[in-house]
Design a protein around this motif. Structure first.
Motif, PDB file in Angstrom:
ATOM      1  N   UNK A 125       0.838  -1.202   0.000  1.00  0.00           N
ATOM      2  CA  UNK A 125       0.000   0.000   0.000  1.00  0.00           C
ATOM      3  C   UNK A 125       0.873   1.253   0.000  1.00  0.00           C
ATOM      4  N   UNK A 126       1.866   1.250   0.857  1.00  0.00           N
ATOM      5  CA  UNK A 126       2.729   2.423   0.988  1.00  0.00           C
ATOM      6  C   UNK A 126       3.598   2.607  -0.251  1.00  0.00           C
ATOM      7  N   UNK A 127       4.012   1.498  -0.857  1.00  0.00           N
ATOM      8  CA  UNK A 127       4.807   1.581  -2.090  1.00  0.00           C
ATOM      9  C   UNK A 127       3.996   2.249  -3.199  1.00  0.00           C
ATOM     10  N   UNK A 128       2.719   1.886  -3.298  1.00  0.00           N
ATOM     11  CA  UNK A 128       1.849   2.486  -4.317  1.00  0.00           C
ATOM     12  C   UNK A 128       1.668   3.972  -4.057  1.00  0.00           C
ATOM     13  N   UNK A 129       1.418   4.323  -2.794  1.00  0.00           N
ATOM     14  CA  UNK A 129       1.195   5.729  -2.466  1.00  0.00           C
ATOM     15  C   UNK A 129       2.477   6.557  -2.570  1.00  0.00           C
ATOM     16  N   UNK A 130       3.612   5.927  -2.378  1.00  0.00           N
ATOM     17  CA  UNK A 130       4.880   6.636  -2.578  1.00  0.00           C
ATOM     18  C   UNK A 130       5.017   7.035  -4.041  1.00  0.00           C
ATOM     19  N   UNK A 131       4.654   6.123  -4.933  1.00  0.00           N
ATOM     20  CA  UNK A 131       4.653   6.443  -6.370  1.00  0.00           C
ATOM     21  C   UNK A 131       3.665   7.576  -6.663  1.00  0.00           C
ATOM     22  N   UNK A 132       2.510   7.479  -6.046  1.00  0.00           N
ATOM     23  CA  UNK A 132       1.449   8.466  -6.258  1.00  0.00           C
ATOM     24  C   UNK A 132       1.920   9.865  -5.850  1.00  0.00           C
ATOM     25  N   UNK A 133       2.455   9.963  -4.640  1.00  0.00           N
ATOM     26  CA  UNK A 133       2.879  11.271  -4.124  1.00  0.00           C
ATOM     27  C   UNK A 133       4.059  11.817  -4.928  1.00  0.00           C
ATOM     28  N   UNK A 134       4.984  10.935  -5.307  1.00  0.00           N
ATOM     29  CA  UNK A 134       6.132  11.366  -6.110  1.00  0.00           C
ATOM     30  C   UNK A 134       5.670  11.943  -7.441  1.00  0.00           C
ATOM     31  N   UNK A 135       4.720  11.254  -8.078  1.00  0.00           N
ATOM     32  CA  UNK A 135       4.200  11.748  -9.357  1.00  0.00           C
ATOM     33  C   UNK A 135       3.442  13.055  -9.169  1.00  0.00           C
ATOM     34  N   UNK A 136       2.720  13.176  -8.069  1.00  0.00           N
ATOM     35  CA  UNK A 136       1.955  14.389  -7.781  1.00  0.00           C
ATOM     36  C   UNK A 136       2.882  15.584  -7.594  1.00  0.00           C
ATOM     37  N   UNK A 137       4.014  15.367  -6.918  1.00  0.00           N
ATOM     38  CA  UNK A 137       4.955  16.450  -6.632  1.00  0.00           C
ATOM     39  C   UNK A 137       5.804  16.797  -7.857  1.00  0.00           C
ATOM     40  N   UNK A 138       6.321  15.777  -8.522  1.00  0.00           N
ATOM     41  CA  UNK A 138       7.255  16.005  -9.624  1.00  0.00           C
ATOM     42  C   UNK A 138       6.578  16.378 -10.938  1.00  0.00           C
ATOM     43  N   UNK A 139       5.326  15.925 -11.099  1.00  0.00           N
ATOM     44  CA  UNK A 139       4.615  16.216 -12.349  1.00  0.00           C
ATOM     45  C   UNK A 139       3.294  16.897 -12.021  1.00  0.00           C
ATOM     46  N   UNK A 140       3.409  18.129 -11.548  1.00  0.00           N
ATOM     47  CA  UNK A 140       2.232  18.889 -11.143  1.00  0.00           C
ATOM     48  C   UNK A 140       1.256  19.024 -12.302  1.00  0.00           C
ATOM     49  N   UNK A 141      -0.028  18.787 -11.992  1.00  0.00           N
ATOM     50  CA  UNK A 141      -1.038  18.896 -13.040  1.00  0.00           C
ATOM     51  C   UNK A 141      -1.356  17.574 -13.714  1.00  0.00           C
TER      52      UNK A 141
END
Length: 302
Positions: free
Chosen positions: A87-103
């Protein structure tokens, strides 16, 4: 819909089928079936996917799919979203994408749990920090609770009835008396063997062997033994303190449960030593139990 255990895939799939089929296409996926199904091609053909978090994480890692293929991710038992959990591995990907690729288009996140828990928190502050950490891992801005349909929820949340029955202690406890005698014999032998390396104060045990100070004394003695240069004495103290700890455990079991449970605990310990094989030091210590075993069995039978 993400679950953390394979059996839950079928269970949750049946629930979705009951309420959403045949209007919506529903697909269950777990490690047992994912290898046979081309996930990247199959997912767009279905409206609802029920799968284990590890399957989704593997697919994301291998770049078979991307997070933007989903409009909503629901994490069942979301309190597991921490540390190395999928679960945390998936959300780590999610948050990283949210921060690095805004929008970037990302799915909405919903976490479901009966209780977030507080981990090993021993204070209100630690409990709050634990809950906030889980929420941060889930990128959650709100925590919601059942308000409108509490009565319906109670039908599935039956609380057990509590009944307290006071139980008086044993007036006579020959089992505990015999265990204390064995422990005293071990303590005397230990004092003789280690007298050249440890002080009388260090070798003097607390009087009550079923209390925390005694347990701490045993642990301290074992630690000091590990620092001695005399390997023979170090081995003797280590073996003796191991046996004393087991007898302390047996006293606690005898106090709170059945005497035969305490005897069985000691019997299992000695049997384990015999199966592993032991030296003359263990042999002497085990003989204390062997010589008293018949008496202990009689006490446990009463």
């Amino acid at each position: 819909f993400l679950v953390n255990k394979v059996p839950l895939v079928e269970q949750q799939c049946n629930a979705f089928l009951e309420y959403l089929s045949p209007k919506y296409e529903i697909l269950p996926l777990s490690g047992e079936t994912a290898a046979e199904i081309p996930i990247g091609e199959t997912l767009p053909e279905h409206d609802v996917i029920i799968l284990t978090a590890q399957v989704l994480e593997n697919a994301l890692r291998d770049e078979l799919i991307t997070l933007d293929m989903f409009s909503l991710l629901i994490f069942d038992e979301c309190h597991h979203c921490q540390k190395s959990d999928p679960y945390n591995a998936i959300m780590t990907r999610y948050i990283k994408q949210k921060v690095e690729k805004s929008g970037t288009r990302l799915p909405q996140i919903i976490g479901l749990t009966a209780s977030l828990g507080v981990g090993k928190a021993k204070s209100l502050k630690d409990a709050v920090e634990y809950i906030l950490k889980v929420c941060a891992n889930l990128d959650a801005e709100w925590i919601s609770m059942i308000v409108e349909h509490k009565d319906e929820l109670q039908k599935f949340n039956q609380k057990p009835k509590e009944e307290v029955k006071p139980v008086s202690g044993r007036r006579n406890d020959p089992f505990a008396t015999e265990i204390n005698r064995i422990m005293e014999d071990i303590e005397k032998s230990l004092a003789t063997e280690a007298s050249k390396h440890l002080t009388p104060g260090e070798l003097k045990p607390p009087r009550q062997r079923d209390k925390q100070p005694y347990e701490q004394w045993v642990v301290t003695l074992a630690r000091k033994a590990a620092t001695l240069k005399d390997d023979g004495v170090s081995r003797t103290i280590h073996a003796a303190t191991t046996h004393l700890r087991k007898y302390t455990d047996a006293l606690a079991i005898n106090a709170d449960a059945r005497t035969k449970d305490a005897l069985q605990y000691l019997d299992s310990f000695v049997t384990g030593l015999q199966e592993e094989g032991f030296d003359s030091t263990d042999e002497d210590l085990v003989n204390h139990f062997r010589e008293a075993k018949q008496k202990l069995q009689e006490y446990a039978a009463d």
